[in-house]
Design a protein around this motif. Sequence first.
Motif, short mmCIF file in Angstrom:
data_model
loop_
_atom_site.label_atom_id
_atom_site.label_comp_id
_atom_site.label_asym_id
_atom_site.label_seq_id
_atom_site.Cartn_x
_atom_site.Cartn_y
_atom_site.Cartn_z
N ARG A 1 65.58 57.76 117.59
CA ARG A 1 64.81 58.53 116.42
C ARG A 1 64.64 60.02 116.95
O ARG A 1 64.02 60.68 116.24
N HIS B 1 58.14 64.07 109.16
CA HIS B 1 58.08 62.66 109.86
C HIS B 1 56.59 62.16 110.00
O HIS B 1 55.81 62.74 110.91
N HIS C 1 68.36 60.55 111.23
CA HIS C 1 69.30 60.53 112.54
C HIS C 1 70.71 60.10 112.40
O HIS C 1 71.21 60.05 113.32
N ASN D 1 61.18 64.20 103.96
CA ASN D 1 61.24 62.96 105.02
C ASN D 1 62.80 62.10 104.74
O ASN D 1 62.42 61.21 103.74
N LEU E 1 57.99 51.97 100.42
CA LEU E 1 56.72 50.84 101.09
C LEU E 1 55.56 51.43 101.56
O LEU E 1 54.86 50.75 102.18
N LEU E 2 55.50 52.67 101.82
CA LEU E 2 54.52 53.31 102.35
C LEU E 2 53.08 53.02 101.66
O LEU E 2 52.76 52.84 100.59
N SER F 1 55.49 59.44 111.66
CA SER F 1 55.08 59.00 112.83
C SER F 1 55.64 59.92 114.02
O SER F 1 56.45 60.87 113.47
N GLY G 1 63.87 59.87 106.13
CA GLY G 1 63.53 58.41 106.86
C GLY G 1 64.77 58.23 107.94
O GLY G 1 64.91 59.24 108.79
N ARG H 1 59.01 57.38 119.95
CA ARG H 1 59.61 55.93 119.57
C ARG H 1 61.11 55.92 120.23
O ARG H 1 61.38 56.17 121.13
N PRO I 1 64.92 56.31 102.40
CA PRO I 1 64.82 54.75 102.58
C PRO I 1 63.65 54.46 103.01
O PRO I 1 63.11 54.66 104.10
N ASN I 2 63.21 53.32 102.34
CA ASN I 2 62.00 52.38 102.75
C ASN I 2 60.50 53.12 102.36
O ASN I 2 59.54 52.51 102.74
N LEU I 3 60.78 54.53 102.19
CA LEU I 3 59.45 55.05 102.08
C LEU I 3 58.75 54.65 100.87
O LEU I 3 57.54 54.89 100.70
N TYR J 1 52.65 53.83 109.95
CA TYR J 1 52.65 54.63 108.80
C TYR J 1 51.34 54.77 108.09
O TYR J 1 51.42 55.67 106.96
N VAL K 1 58.07 60.66 116.16
CA VAL K 1 59.46 59.95 116.51
C VAL K 1 59.96 60.11 117.96
O VAL K 1 60.76 59.27 118.56
O1 CA2 Z 1 58.15 58.62 110.75
C1 CA2 Z 1 58.82 58.70 109.83
O2 CA2 Z 1 58.36 59.43 108.79
C2 CA2 Z 1 60.29 58.23 109.71
O3 CA2 Z 1 60.91 59.27 108.97
C3 CA2 Z 1 60.08 57.09 108.86
C4 CA2 Z 1 61.49 56.37 108.83
C5 CA2 Z 1 62.18 56.15 110.33
O4 CA2 Z 1 63.48 55.53 110.29
C6 CA2 Z 1 62.33 57.42 110.93
O5 CA2 Z 1 62.87 57.31 112.07
C7 CA2 Z 1 60.89 58.11 110.99
C8 CA2 Z 1 61.34 54.94 108.24
C9 CA2 Z 1 60.71 54.94 107.01
C10 CA2 Z 1 60.24 53.62 106.69
O6 CA2 Z 1 58.98 53.60 105.85
C11 CA2 Z 1 58.19 52.54 105.84
C12 CA2 Z 1 57.20 52.63 105.33
C13 CA2 Z 1 56.19 51.69 105.26
C14 CA2 Z 1 56.46 50.55 105.66
C15 CA2 Z 1 57.67 50.18 106.01
C16 CA2 Z 1 58.71 51.24 106.20
#
Ligand code: CA2
Length: 148
Positions: free
Chosen positions: A114, A103, A83, A77, A17-18, A105, A79, A110, A13-15, A26, A107
């Motif tokens: 995470r 990942h 967790h 990944n 938006l990378l 970042s 996301g 953070r 999820p949300n990746l 990110y 984690v």
């Molecule tokens: O660091 C990572 O790759 C994570 O898997 C990213 C997840 C986060 O929940 C994990 O704890 C660590 C979040 C992905 C959100 O991706 C975005 C990318 C660009 C902009 C906003 C969100």
Amino acid sequence: MTPSKTIYILNGPNLNLLGQRQPEIYGTNTLADVERNCAAVATEKGFDVRLFQSNHEGVLIDTIHEARQKACGIVINAGAFTHTSVAILDALNTFEGPVMECHISNVHKREVFRHHSYISLRADGVLVGLGVEGYALATRRICSILSA
Ligand code: CA2
């Protein structure tokens, strides 16, 4: 059946938006860049890649099931599902090839929530905090495991 030479690169999820939001965490690369980088590494070693992204846990699980027939390795990944999702862990446990958890970042630097990963209970390796380069390194590692 000829054994697969395809490595699945799965994103949760949300990746999608990378490269568009939160570049301070990110970076500025997109998933298209990730796919290109992983493909370059894989091609050099005689493999290919397919990149997937979904915001839905069930779709990721279905894709892992598909990988059982169609992929020789998985870079994942998951996301935030990393967790929380025992279901994704269970699906990965049905996959026989190498699995690399990635990942972008670090984690561990953070929030405490995470720090725990269900995926790590299955992963053969974990790449954390290496930015999007982690995906290409994970792909390289899968190629070397499978070429050994
Ligand atoms: O660091 C990572 O790759 C994570 O898997 C990213 C997840 C986060 O929940 C994990 O704890 C660590 C979040 C992905 C959100 O991706 C975005 C990318 C660009 C902009 C906003 C969100």
